[in-house]
Design a protein around this motif. Structure first.
Motif, mmCIF file in Angstrom:
data_model
loop_
_atom_site.group_PDB
_atom_site.id
_atom_site.type_symbol
_atom_site.label_atom_id
_atom_site.label_comp_id
_atom_site.label_asym_id
_atom_site.label_seq_id
_atom_site.Cartn_x
_atom_site.Cartn_y
_atom_site.Cartn_z
ATOM 1 N N UNK A 39 -60.288 -160.439 75.841
ATOM 2 C CA UNK A 39 -60.946 -160.578 74.540
ATOM 3 C C UNK A 39 -61.727 -159.338 74.155
ATOM 4 N N UNK A 40 -62.324 -158.667 75.160
ATOM 5 C CA UNK A 40 -63.105 -157.461 74.883
ATOM 6 C C UNK A 40 -63.383 -156.716 76.178
ATOM 7 N N UNK A 41 -63.661 -155.436 76.037
ATOM 8 C CA UNK A 41 -64.008 -154.606 77.187
ATOM 9 C C UNK A 41 -65.468 -154.876 77.545
ATOM 10 N N UNK A 42 -65.727 -155.119 78.821
ATOM 11 C CA UNK A 42 -67.082 -155.427 79.291
ATOM 12 C C UNK A 42 -67.389 -154.662 80.572
ATOM 13 N N UNK A 43 -68.668 -154.430 80.806
ATOM 14 C CA UNK A 43 -69.079 -153.864 82.084
ATOM 15 C C UNK A 43 -69.166 -155.003 83.108
ATOM 16 N N UNK A 44 -69.310 -154.641 84.364
ATOM 17 C CA UNK A 44 -69.334 -155.643 85.440
ATOM 18 C C UNK A 44 -70.490 -156.620 85.249
ATOM 19 N N UNK A 46 -71.832 -157.656 82.450
ATOM 20 C CA UNK A 46 -71.480 -158.600 81.388
ATOM 21 C C UNK A 46 -70.416 -159.597 81.852
ATOM 22 N N UNK A 47 -69.488 -159.133 82.668
ATOM 23 C CA UNK A 47 -68.477 -160.046 83.228
ATOM 24 C C UNK A 47 -69.155 -161.081 84.116
ATOM 25 N N UNK A 48 -70.057 -160.622 84.970
ATOM 26 C CA UNK A 48 -70.784 -161.529 85.862
ATOM 27 C C UNK A 48 -71.577 -162.555 85.058
ATOM 28 N N UNK A 49 -72.233 -162.101 84.002
ATOM 29 C CA UNK A 49 -72.995 -163.026 83.153
ATOM 30 C C UNK A 49 -72.078 -164.053 82.493
ATOM 31 N N UNK A 50 -70.942 -163.591 81.969
ATOM 32 C CA UNK A 50 -70.008 -164.489 81.290
ATOM 33 C C UNK A 50 -69.443 -165.543 82.236
ATOM 34 N N UNK A 51 -69.251 -165.155 83.494
ATOM 35 C CA UNK A 51 -68.677 -166.082 84.475
ATOM 36 C C UNK A 51 -69.743 -166.828 85.275
ATOM 37 N N UNK A 52 -70.997 -166.504 85.000
ATOM 38 C CA UNK A 52 -72.113 -167.069 85.770
ATOM 39 C C UNK A 52 -71.882 -166.848 87.263
#
Length: 71
Positions: A39-44, A46-52
């Motif tokens: 969906x979008x480029x994210x840093x690690x 932000x990925x961790x936050x999105x996946x909890x």
């Protein structure tokens, strides 16, 4: 060209590529990371936050994706 027509080295390469692909899809967290990144480029972080999830866990999963050349 079907698999039956491949010489041994091409056949082996194909099998290893398939094994790597199944490794990626055998891990739910890696699939979730790929979904988020589609969906979008994210840093690690932000990925961790999105996946909890933890940054370290996500980083390790991303390293695994890099090893099989998905990044």
């Amino acid at each position: 060209m079907g698999i039956a027509n491949m010489d041994d080295s091409n056949y082996d390469d194909t099998l290893y590529q398939l094994a790597d692909l199944f490794k990626v899809f055998g891990d739910p967290t890696r699939i979730r990371i790929l979904s988020v990144l589609s969906k979008q480029e994210l840093c690690v972080q932000d990925i961790a936050d999105a996946l909890q999830n933890t940054i370290l866990s996500c980083y390790e999963k991303i390293q695994g994706l890099r090893e099989v050349k998905y990044f």
